[in-house]
Design an enzyme around this catalytic site. Structure first.
Site, PDB file in Angstrom:
ATOM      1  N   HIS A 230       0.875  -1.171   0.000  1.00  0.00           N
ATOM      2  CA  HIS A 230       0.000   0.000   0.000  1.00  0.00           C
ATOM      3  C   HIS A 230       0.920   1.230   0.000  1.00  0.00           C
ATOM      4  CE1 HIS A 230      -2.809   2.960   1.726  1.00  0.00           C
ATOM      5  NE2 HIS A 230      -3.795   2.120   1.495  1.00  0.00           N
TER       6      HIS A 230
ATOM      7  N   ASP B 135       3.131  -4.249   8.113  1.00  0.00           N
ATOM      8  CA  ASP B 135       1.867  -3.535   7.960  1.00  0.00           C
ATOM      9  C   ASP B 135       0.747  -4.569   8.121  1.00  0.00           C
ATOM     10  OD1 ASP B 135      -0.461  -2.406   7.053  1.00  0.00           O
ATOM     11  OD2 ASP B 135       0.318  -1.797   5.096  1.00  0.00           O
TER      12      ASP B 135
ATOM     13  N   GLN C 137      -4.507  -5.170   7.270  1.00  0.00           N
ATOM     14  CA  GLN C 137      -5.492  -6.093   6.710  1.00  0.00           C
ATOM     15  C   GLN C 137      -5.497  -7.438   7.427  1.00  0.00           C
ATOM     16  OE1 GLN C 137      -7.714  -5.163   4.454  1.00  0.00           O
ATOM     17  NE2 GLN C 137      -6.824  -3.174   4.019  1.00  0.00           N
TER      18      GLN C 137
ATOM     19  N   LYS D  51     -10.419   0.037  10.612  1.00  0.00           N
ATOM     20  CA  LYS D  51     -10.626  -1.141   9.772  1.00  0.00           C
ATOM     21  C   LYS D  51     -11.057  -2.359  10.600  1.00  0.00           C
ATOM     22  CE  LYS D  51      -7.209  -0.222   6.032  1.00  0.00           C
ATOM     23  NZ  LYS D  51      -7.768   0.959   5.507  1.00  0.00           N
TER      24      LYS D  51
ATOM     25  N   CYS E 103      -4.692   2.420  -3.687  1.00  0.00           N
ATOM     26  CA  CYS E 103      -3.460   2.934  -3.070  1.00  0.00           C
ATOM     27  C   CYS E 103      -2.319   1.942  -3.237  1.00  0.00           C
ATOM     28  CB  CYS E 103      -3.662   3.271  -1.598  1.00  0.00           C
ATOM     29  SG  CYS E 103      -4.901   4.532  -1.321  1.00  0.00           S
TER      30      CYS E 103
END
Lengths: 418, 164
Positions: A131, A208, A211, A234, A374
């Site tokens: 991303h 990261d 997700q 999220k 993104c």
């Protein structure tokens, strides 16, 4: 055991409304941001109505309560990912969390914290599936310090191509920053395996997890990473709160990024010393209500069970993939077929641009994400300008997936694509 | 239904059979514009023969709205003067930013009136304006590079609203 989606949906006030002339909302864009259960909204409101004061300041009862609520939220987050309380830093977003680490590295060049020094002799390693939030801060760090930015390429299937990983992670590598789960491809990366390699070469490893943390059980010690970031919004929590996990011994040495009030130890007119982590990285009055809201979101997720959430999403995404593959001219971007993958599926249709598909789906009450997500370099890697992406969460049902499949068919009919 | 109003046949026809598409030589200027939110791209070439727009050609990648709008624009402004372009462009911009309340001037916009439905979808206005902004930008640069003239002011792209 399958989730009782109809019951869960009742916990989310937004599903009581309709969209586009009275259609029920079919929300397949949780990868961008999730909807919020009443529990989270109530927790935020309750903080403001009952306990609002500036945490870590003041000698009054409300200040004590606000501090306690904020620090309890920190403990809740820490336990959720298997960290210690002092390893959790609240930021405003995952993006800020990554920038915090990137700036701490370049700031360290002016301190004794040699562990973090970075210069032209060093390399930063990312991947082609990142991303923008986990790419641009490293591009900028490379520019500021002269370090070289390198990246792990992808296979045609949409996985990290680790065939040359030995030449990519070297003794010059200072930082490896990778996504745990791609926000576009649904790929789950083998983080624990890569972590061993990164640490063998003496580099730092940031993951990261925007997700992954919302959708599966994540344990930072099992993954053996140095830093891990994710965002509250999220994972059923409020906007305006992100998390940075950092290994305690690293945070102890790491210089600050944002400076100002409440991150200090002692201040003189021309100099100051700084508090220990996590306070050193939390300048200003913190986002208390948002942290409290995030803690409530975690409580909700734990009640449902993270393994159940993951299992449910896998069921939905596999159903979606099966349905999409049954439609001619559909191409799935990302790995599929008898593998663990996340609840995100990206696809293209020949002769229909994602934006046009998204528009017709929207007219049917189906919210999807279209475009480059993104992750522009990833789009270039696959030679496309964008995809349509559906992402699933615990409040989605099989019938939502069926609506998507029917919507794709309807779109082809609308644009007269055979 | 709004969707039918958005995707009028004229738009779908221009999307499938675009006008002036395929980059040609000669040209005085080439500009490349992208819509950063969705990644759509337009490359536009043109020359100025005195006051007149000539040698207009383009290539692009994007949704039906952005590609059809660029196609319609080229049919409207090829061989027109810069002043005439400004009138057409102002009329199209007013239509796009009119939230569905502006009645389009068919005399000026011709096939461009087909985009009236776009004004009700805020996210698509940028799609419809991509080619128009590229042409405005090209003209500004071209005129700047030749001589300064009062006309330039009327063709400065509306960056505050369209090019975030």
């Amino acid at each position: 055991m399958a989730l009782d989606v109809a019951r869960l949906k009742n916990d989310f006030p937004i599903f009581a409304r309709t969209v586009r002339d009275g259609k029920p909302l079919i929300y397949l864009d949780s990868g961008a941001t999730s909807q919020k259960p009443r529990l989270v909204l109530d927790a935020e409101r309750n903080f403001y109505e009952q306990h609002n004061a500036a945490a870590h300041r003041g000698a009054h009862q409300l200040a004590e309560e606000a501090t306690e609520a904020y620090e309890d939220a920190r403990s809740k987050v820490a336990k959720f990912i298997g960290a210690a309380d002092n390893e959790i830093i609240f930021t405003k977003s995952a993006t800020e969390s990554i920038n915090l680490v990137a700036y701490a590295l370049s700031n360290s060049n002016f301190t004794d914290a040699k562990r973090f020094h970075i210069g032209p002799e060093h390399e930063i390693l990312v991947s082609e599936m990142e991303h923008h939030a986990n790419l641009i801060p490293w591009q900028e760090l490379a520019k500021r310090t002269g370090a070289k930015l390198r990246w792990i390429p992808l296979t045609d299937e949409g996985r990290l191509d680790l065939s040359n990983i030995d030449s990519l992670i070297t003794s010059s590598t200072k930082m490896v920053a990778l996504t745990h789960q791609s926000n576009v491809l649904g790929t789950i990366n083998p983080i624990a395996g890569i972590a061993k390699l990164v640490h063998d070469r003496g580099a730092l490893f940031l993951v990261d997890a925007c997700q992954s943390v919302p959708h599966q059980s994540v344990d930072v010690k099992a993954l053996d990473v140095d830093f891990l970031v994710f965002s509250g919004h999220k994972m059923l929590g409020p906007t305006g709160v992100g998390v940075l996990y950092g290994r305690a011994e690293l945070l102890d040495e790491m210089p600050p990024f944002l400076t100002g009030g409440s991150m200090i130890e002692e201040v003189h007119m021309e100099s100051a010393t700084y508090a220990r982590a996590p306070q050193r990285f939390e300048a200003g009055v913190p986002n208390m209500a948002q942290a409290v809201g995030l803690a409530a979101a975690i409580e909700y997720l734990e009640r449902v069970g993270m393994d159940q959430v993951q299992e449910h999403e896998e069921l939905l995404v596999n159903h979606a993939i099966d349905g999409l593959l049954g439609i001619s001219k559909v191409r799935i971007i990302g790995p599929f077929g008898g593998i663990h993958r996340s609840g995100a599926v990206s696809f293209t249709i020949d002769d229909i641009h994602p934006h046009d598909l998204g528009q017709v789906l929207d007219d049917l009450g189906i919210a999807v994400r279209v475009g480059h997500h993104c992750a522009w370099p990833l789009m270039r890697r696959f030679g496309i300008s964008g995809t349509t992406r559906a992402t699933f969460y615990l409040y989605n049902s099989i019938s939502d997936v069926d609506a998507l499949i029917a919507g794709v068919e309807a779109t082809k009919k609308f644009f007269k694509v055979a | 239904m709004d969707l039918q109003a958005l995707y009028q046949e004229i738009i779908l026809d221009h999307y499938k059979r675009p006008s002036h598409r395929g980059l040609h030589e000669p040209f005085d200027i080439e500009v490349h514009h992208v819509n950063p939110t969705c990644g759509d791209e337009i490359t536009l070439r043109l020359s100025l023969d005195g006051e007149r727009i000539t040698n207009l050609s383009w290539e692009g990648m994007g949704c039906s709205i952005s590609q059809a709008s660029t196609s319609v624009m080229t049919t409207l402004v090829d061989a027109k003067t810069v002043d005439e372009f400004s009138i057409t462009s102002d009329s199209f911009l007013a239509l796009m930013h009119g939230k569905g309340t502006v009645v389009p001037d068919e005399e000026i916009l011709e096939d461009g009136v087909a985009f009236s439905g776009v004004a009700k979808y805020p996210a698509r206005i940028k799609c419809a304006l991509l080619g128009w902004m590229a042409l405005k930008d090209a003209l500004v640069q071209l005129i700047d590079s030749k001589s300064t003239d009062a006309k330039i002011i009327s063709i400065v792209p509306d960056r505050s609203r369209d090019e975030r």
